[in-house]
Enzyme design. Structure first.
Site, PDB file in Angstrom:
ATOM      1  CB  ALA A   1      17.292 107.918  14.193  1.00 12.87           C
TER       2      ALA A   1
ATOM      3  CG  HIS B   1      21.326 116.982  15.156  1.00 16.74           C
ATOM      4  ND1 HIS B   1      21.298 116.641  13.843  1.00 16.74           N
ATOM      5  CD2 HIS B   1      22.618 116.772  15.540  1.00 16.74           C
ATOM      6  CE1 HIS B   1      22.487 116.244  13.433  1.00 16.74           C
ATOM      7  NE2 HIS B   1      23.293 116.311  14.441  1.00 16.74           N
TER       8      HIS B   1
ATOM      9  CD  GLN C   1      16.509 118.187  17.223  1.00 14.10           C
ATOM     10  OE1 GLN C   1      17.291 117.255  17.434  1.00 14.10           O
ATOM     11  NE2 GLN C   1      16.389 118.768  16.052  1.00 14.10           N
TER      12      GLN C   1
ATOM     13  CD1 TRP D   1      21.084 120.562  11.738  1.00 13.57           C
ATOM     14  CD2 TRP D   1      22.077 119.484  10.050  1.00 13.57           C
ATOM     15  NE1 TRP D   1      20.263 119.540  11.350  1.00 13.57           N
ATOM     16  CE2 TRP D   1      20.843 118.856  10.314  1.00 13.57           C
ATOM     17  CE3 TRP D   1      22.875 118.983   9.021  1.00 13.57           C
ATOM     18  CZ2 TRP D   1      20.392 117.762   9.592  1.00 13.57           C
ATOM     19  CZ3 TRP D   1      22.434 117.899   8.304  1.00 13.57           C
ATOM     20  CH2 TRP D   1      21.187 117.295   8.592  1.00 13.57           C
TER      21      TRP D   1
ATOM     22  CB  VAL E   1      17.893 108.579   8.028  1.00 15.14           C
ATOM     23  CG1 VAL E   1      17.937 108.514   9.542  1.00 15.14           C
ATOM     24  CG2 VAL E   1      17.497 109.969   7.558  1.00 15.14           C
TER      25      VAL E   1
ATOM     26  NE  ARG F   1      19.415 122.719  14.060  1.00 18.73           N
ATOM     27  CZ  ARG F   1      18.534 121.944  13.468  1.00 18.73           C
ATOM     28  NH1 ARG F   1      17.794 122.448  12.497  1.00 18.73           N
ATOM     29  NH2 ARG F   1      18.381 120.698  13.833  1.00 18.73           N
TER      30      ARG F   1
HETATM   31  N1  PHE Z   1      18.557 115.530  13.481  1.00 16.36           N
HETATM   32  C1  PHE Z   1      17.571 115.980  12.529  1.00 16.36           C
HETATM   33  C2  PHE Z   1      17.399 117.476  12.641  1.00 16.36           C
HETATM   34  O1  PHE Z   1      17.756 118.032  13.651  1.00 16.36           O
HETATM   35  C3  PHE Z   1      16.271 115.300  12.714  1.00 16.36           C
HETATM   36  C4  PHE Z   1      16.348 113.820  12.454  1.00 16.36           C
HETATM   37  C5  PHE Z   1      16.537 112.940  13.511  1.00 16.36           C
HETATM   38  C6  PHE Z   1      16.243 113.353  11.199  1.00 16.36           C
HETATM   39  C7  PHE Z   1      16.597 111.617  13.264  1.00 16.36           C
HETATM   40  C8  PHE Z   1      16.284 112.005  10.945  1.00 16.36           C
HETATM   41  C9  PHE Z   1      16.477 111.141  11.989  1.00 16.36           C
HETATM   42  O2  PHE Z   1      16.932 118.129  11.749  1.00 16.36           O
END
Ligand code: PHE
Length: 346
Positions: free
Chosen positions: A314, A177, A217, A155, A260, A203
């Site tokens: 999530a 995100h 998102q 990111w 996660v 991004r």
């Molecule tokens: N935040 C991650 C992304 O932007 C997506 C994501 C959200 C992954 C929640 C896992 C759990 O790529």
């Protein structure tokens, strides 16, 4: 002389009567009263007349002169009146645009946002929108992405110049995100949580048909006792089927996200080629639409919530991508451009 005057009067009253434009009347006026006009030249002949004749002709000449002047002036008025009337009656040939056709409407992405928020409101999710300009800790550190950790490479973003504030450089950034909303909620130390966020992210991307520097998102976070991957699967199917129809197909694929464990990528069957592989899905037959997983125990460590008691899921997906699939839009850049053809189509 008397005959001549009568002759001029008769001839010109007739001509004036027939005239139908101001231009014609102007030339009649010149022919009578101009330097070499018939009326203008007549007095030159008066000296030839006898006194008695002159006394008779004088008033007669003046009377005819005035009559002709008045006739021209009267006719001018009439012609003007006529032309005004003609203008009033003239039908406009250029049609105006009906007001209805020019009425604005919500942008496709905003319509979609309302639709999805409504869908999840029904399941008891409430909206929690976190800042777009965010502290490093919420976007990265609390999400188990320590400073200088290689996972940060996933990111890259734009950093805010904080040189005028008493803030260490690199601490303030445009969030990459919507995941920044759950550590913000979790640090309050209250569970259960059932929240969602639908908003902008940024991004530092190489821009192409599927990647943009600014995009939306939609993310949900659920924290509570006995929350499992089964809940995740249910929520994914609930959303996909509501949007793409009952026949929508998705698959979970193991995927690494630092925040996660386990983590999954959620794909949906490509609607352009139905799985055969095409330019839009980069030949894979699937579209990646979401990342998801069970919230990592390290994320719990930065909160007062006990990871032995609580678990959480999530799930963040790209609504812009989803709209591209649904409406067969080939380029994500349309969402940010003000192209009227695109805007009016949806
Ligand atoms: N935040 C991650 C992304 O932007 C997506 C994501 C959200 C992954 C929640 C896992 C759990 O790529």
């Amino acid at each position: 002389m008397q005959d001549k005057i009568s002759q001029i009067k008769k001839e010109y009253l007739e001509k004036i009567g027939k005239a139908s434009s101001l231009k014609e009347l102007d030339s009649l006026f010149l022919a009578l009263f101009g330097k070499k006009g018939e009326i203008a030249l007549l007095p030159k002949e008066f000296p030839k007349l006898s006194d008695t004749e002159r006394r008779k002709i004088g008033p007669a000449f003046n009377a005819v002169k005035q009559e002709l002047e008045k006739a021209i002036e009267k006719k001018r008025e009439e012609v003007r009146e006529e032309s005004y009337k003609a203008l009033e009656n003239e039908k406009l040939t250029l049609q105006g645009v009906p007001l209805e056709a020019r009425k604005g409407h919500l942008h496709l992405a905003t319509q979609f946002k309302k639709e999805i928020i409504d869908l999840f409101n029904k399941l008891g999710f409430y909206q929690f929108d976190a800042p777009h300009v965010e502290w490093d800790k919420y976007n990265f550190e609390y999400l188990n992405i320590p400073k200088d950790h290689p996972s940060r490479d996933m990111w890259d973003t734009l950093y805010v110049d904080t040189s005028r504030l008493e803030v260490e450089p690199g601490q303030m950034l445009l969030r990459t995100h919507t995941s920044n909303f759950w550590p913000r909620l979790m640090e309050k130390g209250k569970a259960p949580i059932r929240a969602m966020s639908f908003d902008r992210c940024f991004r530092y991307e190489a821009i192409d048909a599927r990647h943009s520097h600014t995009f939306n998102q939609f993310e949900v976070a659920v924290v509570g006792e006995k929350i499992t991957m089964a809940n995740l699967k249910f929520l994914s199917d609930y959303l996909l089927k509501a949007i793409l129809g009952k026949e929508a197909k998705s698959r979970f694929r193991p995927k690494y996200y630092p925040f996660v464990e386990p983590g999954v990528g959620i794909d949906c069957l490509c609607v352009f080629c139905h799985g055969r592989g095409c330019k839009i899905c980069s030949g894979t037959g699937w579209f990646e639409i979401a990342g998801a997983g069970m919230i990592h125990p390290n994320v719990f460590k930065s909160t007062d919530l006990d990871p032995k008691k609580y678990t959480g899921l999530a799930w963040g997906f790209g609504p812009d991508r989803m709209l591209m699939i649904k409406h067969e839009i080939e380029d994500i850049r349309y969402f940010l451009e003000g192209d009227l053809k695109f805007l009016q189509e949806y």
